[in-house]
Design an enzyme around this catalytic site. Structure first.
Site, PDB file in Angstrom:
ATOM      1  CD  GLU A   3      -0.476 -14.550   2.842  1.00 45.11           C
ATOM      2  OE1 GLU A   3       0.053 -15.511   3.425  1.00 45.11           O
ATOM      3  OE2 GLU A   3      -0.287 -13.366   3.174  1.00 45.11           O
ATOM      4  CG  HIS A  18       3.240 -15.300   0.939  1.00 46.74           C
ATOM      5  ND1 HIS A  18       2.191 -15.426   0.040  1.00 46.74           N
ATOM      6  CD2 HIS A  18       3.570 -13.980   0.940  1.00 46.74           C
ATOM      7  CE1 HIS A  18       1.922 -14.238  -0.484  1.00 46.74           C
ATOM      8  NE2 HIS A  18       2.731 -13.345   0.042  1.00 46.74           N
ATOM      9  CE1 TYR A  66      -0.167  -9.541   0.757  1.00 48.71           C
ATOM     10  CE2 TYR A  66       1.438  -7.766   0.934  1.00 48.71           C
ATOM     11  CZ  TYR A  66       0.265  -8.279   0.411  1.00 48.71           C
ATOM     12  OH  TYR A  66      -0.475  -7.516  -0.466  1.00 48.71           O
ATOM     13  NE  ARG A 117       6.746  -4.364  -0.436  1.00 51.31           N
ATOM     14  CZ  ARG A 117       6.233  -5.534  -0.784  1.00 51.31           C
ATOM     15  NH1 ARG A 117       5.005  -5.589  -1.289  1.00 51.31           N
ATOM     16  NH2 ARG A 117       6.922  -6.648  -0.630  1.00 51.31           N
ATOM     17  CG  ASP A 126       5.734 -13.943  -2.389  1.00 46.97           C
ATOM     18  OD1 ASP A 126       6.778 -13.973  -1.727  1.00 46.97           O
ATOM     19  OD2 ASP A 126       5.288 -12.917  -2.916  1.00 46.97           O
ATOM     20  CE  LYS A 142       7.489 -10.642   1.357  1.00 46.47           C
ATOM     21  NZ  LYS A 142       6.513 -11.348   0.492  1.00 46.47           N
TER      22      LYS A 142
END
Length: 371
Positions: free
Chosen positions: A118, A96, A94, A15, A270, A75
């Site tokens: 998130e 996490h 993101y 991505r 995740d 990510k």
């Protein structure tokens, strides 16, 4: 503002943080966008498309991080990227963090302003930047589970939907949120026998109205989870506590009592996973076996369908990217409670309460850093 888009480097992550269309949205408002060469090439987004949208193409990630005031990724930054961050530089991606003490420590050390997709909320109380990837992951979970139920991949050799005269597989979905709803939709469509478990009775009632006797809904208790998991051929874990580590709802004892060749797809990995025996895997080596049960715990599942995922994600993220670029992070966060909820680490402080609690940091409210 100068915005940077590095190429993703996590295992099998294809991505990209901004599409050419998103770049155009930014450049048309006077912002500069630096894109690492080849950042979107493997999903059909060429350097020429980025250049036509007004991006400046740079050779490597170091040049992107050095030249940009805001980094837009997909990510979490890998260790070699964390060291490129600098104080007050915005990182929008993101993260996490709750199950990842090493990354959290690196971001705290960097002094960067780290906004996690998130935990950004929406007007209705949902998580609109997590939702599109949860949709993808929920649907992929059934595909992955069905594939790994095949004998050649370690499963018991069962077809998810069965055939006339042979029963369908029993799919147990833990969590009836975005992941769970998309998973059960796929499982029902393939003809599986589906049980969905959640602690929100209103949510279960809503699903029952939609699917009727095609699914079984159960209120979440240790007893109902245990009974369902032991009977399951495929378990999909889709529970979420925003920003916090996922609760371990499926214990090692339950796993030991499951059928040999059953499959667990822990989409919650995740955030640490909701199965006690889970640990993160990669697309290169997606599974491992515990007590005869196949565990699929890939932490970036949507990366496997990177083109679909990239466009879906950009539709959700570009609005806040424009706010951050146009107003600066302090003003943008002052004006938007929902965007403010995305701030996890800033200026060496942990600003998301669940992350601070889970990892033992002092919690600093985001509002304390905005003046």
């Amino acid at each position: 503002m100068r915005i940077g888009v590095p190429k993703e480097i996590k295992n099998h992550e294809y991505r990209v943080g901004l599409t050419p269309a998103s770049v155009r949205e930014l450049t048309s408002r006077g912002h500069a966008v630096l894109v690492q060469k080849g950042a979107g090439a493997v999903i059909g987004l060429s350097d020429e498309q980025y250049a036509a949208a007004g991006a400046e193409l740079v050779l490597d990630a170091a040049a992107v991080f050095a030249g940009a005031e805001m980094i837009v990724k997909v990510k979490e930054p890998q260790p070699q990227e964390c060291v490129l961050l600098r104080p007050e530089q915005i990182l929008y991606t993101y993260l996490h963090l709750a199950p990842d003490p090493e990354q959290t420590a690196a971001l705290v050390k960097s002094g960067a302003v780290c906004i996690a997709y998130e935990t950004i909320t929406g007007p209705g109380g949902g998580l609109p930047l997590l939702a599109p990837m949860s949709e993808v992951a929920g649907r992929m979970a059934v595909q992955a589970g069905a594939a790994h139920l095949e004998k050649s991949k370690g499963g018991m050799g069962i077809l998810l939907g069965g055939v006339p005269g042979v029963p369908a597989a029993h799919v147990v979905v833990i969590g009836a949120g975005m992941v769970g709803t998309n998973a059960l939709q796929m499982a029902v469509g393939l003809g599986a026998r589906v049980t969905v478990i959640d602690k929100n009775v209103d949510r279960l009632r809503h699903l029952d109205l939609i699917y009727g006797n095609r699914i079984t809904t159960l209120f979440s208790t240790a007893h109902t989870i245990e009974e369902a998991v032991i009977d399951a051929d495929l378990v999909i874990g889709g529970v979420l506590i925003p920003g916090a580590a996922a609760p371990k709802l499926v214990t090692a004892d339950m796993v030991a009592r499951m059928k040999t060749g059953a499959v667990i797809v822990d989409v919650a990995i995740d955030q640490g996973g909701c199965v006690e025996t889970s640990h993160p895997t990669t697309h290169a080596e997606p599974t491992f076996v515990v007590d005869g049960v196949v565990h699929y715990c890939v932490a970036n599942m949507p990366g496997a369908v990177a083109r679909t995922s990239t466009f879906a994600l950009n539709h959700a993220t570009i609005g806040h990217a424009l706010e951050l670029a146009g107003k600066g992070w302090r003003q943008a966060l002052k004006e938007s409670e929902h965007l403010r909820n995305g701030l996890n680490v800033a200026l060496g402080k942990v600003t998301y309460e669940a992350v601070a609690r889970d990892l033992g940091y002092v919690y600093t409210p985001a509002a304390a850093l905005l003046n």
